[in-house]
Design an enzyme around this catalytic site. Structure first.
Site, PDB file in Angstrom:
ATOM      1  N   ASP A   1       0.863  -1.177   0.000  1.00 31.11           N
ATOM      2  CA  ASP A   1       0.000   0.000   0.000  1.00 31.11           C
ATOM      3  C   ASP A   1       0.902   1.230   0.000  1.00 31.11           C
ATOM      4  O   ASP A   1       1.952   1.235   0.654  1.00 31.11           O
ATOM      5  CB  ASP A   1      -0.853   0.055   1.267  1.00 31.11           C
TER       6      ASP A   1
ATOM      7  N   HIS B   1       4.831  -7.509   0.157  1.00 31.47           N
ATOM      8  CA  HIS B   1       4.463  -8.794  -0.411  1.00 31.47           C
ATOM      9  C   HIS B   1       5.126  -8.979  -1.778  1.00 31.47           C
ATOM     10  O   HIS B   1       5.674  -8.032  -2.348  1.00 31.47           O
ATOM     11  CB  HIS B   1       2.943  -8.906  -0.507  1.00 31.47           C
TER      12      HIS B   1
ATOM     13  N   SER C   1       8.652   3.796   4.885  1.00 33.18           N
ATOM     14  CA  SER C   1       9.722   3.943   3.974  1.00 33.18           C
ATOM     15  C   SER C   1       9.344   3.754   2.515  1.00 33.18           C
ATOM     16  O   SER C   1       8.247   4.105   2.126  1.00 33.18           O
ATOM     17  CB  SER C   1      10.893   3.088   4.351  1.00 33.18           C
TER      18      SER C   1
END
Length: 290
Positions: A88, A145, A253
Site C-alpha cells: 500500500d 508482499h 519507507s
C-alpha cells in the site's frame, strides 16, 4: 521553498541516533502510554483500523506491533496480472531504466550498481529494464508482499544514510534511494523470465527492516556491507508465491523494484495504464503485464 533548502536541516540532524532511539521506544511495551500513542497516531494520520485483523488499538503491546499489524483475510484481493503491487502506498516513479540509470525526480538519477551495493555484475542484468519506486506513508499498511513468484537467491544489507524518503526529500537529495541504508533482495522468477530485485529502503526513524526468512536485518548497523547467499548447491530453496509476505518496515519507507528487459522472443512488460506518479496504490492491484 526550494526543495534543496527544505531538506537542508536533514543534513545536520543526528539521523542515526534519532532512528535508534525511535526504534527502541517503538519496541517498548508501556501499557496505557503505548495505547495513547497508538490512538494519537491513528487520529493524526487517518489510519483505517477497520481493515486490521485486530482493530482494537489497546490490543497492541508495542507501537511496532501496531505498525506492522496484519490485515483481515481478503482485505487485499490479488489481481490477475503478471506483476502485482507489493505494498500500500503511492507511486513515486516508474518506467524504463535508461541503460543503468534510474529516474528519481526532476534533475536526479542514480545507477543500478549503486542501488544494489556496488555489484556491477548484478546491476547489469537490469540494463534497459524497468523500475518502480513506491512510497509508504505513515498511514499505510507496512508489510511488503511479492509482486510475482520467485526463488530467493541473495540478500544484501547496504549501510547508508537515513534521510527521510518523502516526496520533498526525493526532489531535494541527489541519489536518495541509492544513498540511504537498504536491504536488497534478489529473486529468480524461473521459466526464462530472469531475476528481479526488490529493495527495502530505510529512512529517518525507520527502526529496522525485516524479511520473513531472516527476521530483523538491522540493527545491527556495523557500517559494513553484509551479503547472504541462498542458492548454494544442496541448500533448500526459499520459494515465495505471488502475494505472499516477504518483509516489513518497522516505521517508514520506500520500496524500489528492478526488472530485466524482455529476452529475445518475449513480449515486453508494460505498466498498467492507470499507473502515474503520485497515484495512491494498494497491495494486490495490477502493476504490469505483457
Amino acid at each position: 521553498m526550494n526543495d534543496r533548502l527544505a531538506v537542508l536541516p536533514q543534513y545536520l540532524l543526528p539521523k542515526q541516533a534519532l532512528t535508534e532511539l525511535a526504534g527502541r521506544q517503538a519496541n517498548r511495551a508501556a501499557g496505557a502510554r503505548t495505547t495513547a500513542v497508538i490512538r494519537w497516531f491513528i487520529r493524526r494520520y487517518g489510519v483505517n483500523m477497520a481493515e486490521a485483523l485486530n482493530p482494537d488499538p489497546a490490543a497492541y503491546p508495542t507501537f511496532n506491533e501496531f505498525f506492522t499489524r496484519p490485515l483481515k483475510p481478503g482485505a487485499r484481493p490479488l489481481a490477475q496480472a503478471e506483476l502485482i503491487c507489493p505494498v500500500d502506498g503511492a507511486i513515486s516513479q516508474f518506467g524504463p531504466i535508461e541503460r543503468d540509470q534510474v529516474f528519481q525526480a526532476k534533475g536526479h538519477r542514480y545507477s543500478t550498481t549503486t542501488l544494489v551495493g556496488g555489484d556491477a555484475q548484478l546491476a547489469a542484468k537490469f540494463d534497459d529494464g524497468l523500475f518502480a519506486t513506491l512510497y509508504l506513508s505513515p498511514r499505510d499498511y507496512h508489510r511488503i508482499h511479492m509482486p510475482c513468484a520467485g526463488r530467493l537467491l541473495r540478500m544484501i544489507h547496504v549501510p547508508g544514510e537515513l534521510f527521510s524518503v518523502n516526496p520533498t526529500t526525493a526532489r531535494g537529495v541527489p541519489g536518495l534511494f541509492a544513498r540511504n541504508e537498504r536491504v536488497v533482495c534478489v529473486f529468480d522468477r524461473g521459466a526464462g523470465l530472469g531475476e528481479f530485485v526488490l529493495v527495502l529502503v530505510g529512512a529517518t526513524i525507520v527502526g529496522s527492516m525485516a524479511t520473513v526468512w531472516h527476521g530483523i536485518v538491522n540493527p545491527p548497523r556495523s557500517g559494513a556491507l553484509r551479503d547472504w547467499r541462498y542458492d548454494a548447491p544442496g541448500q533448500a530453496p526459499i520459494l515465495l508465491k505471488q502475494g505472499e509476505e516477504m518483509g516489513r518496515f518497522l516505521l517508514g519507507s520506500t520500496v524500489v523494484m528492478l526488472f530485466p528487459k524482455a529476452a529475445a522472443g518475449q513480449a515486453p512488460l508494460r505498466f498498467h495504464p492507470d499507473w502515474r506518479p503520485t497515484r495512491a496504490i494498494r497491495l494486490g492491484e495490477a502493476m504490469a503485464a505483457r
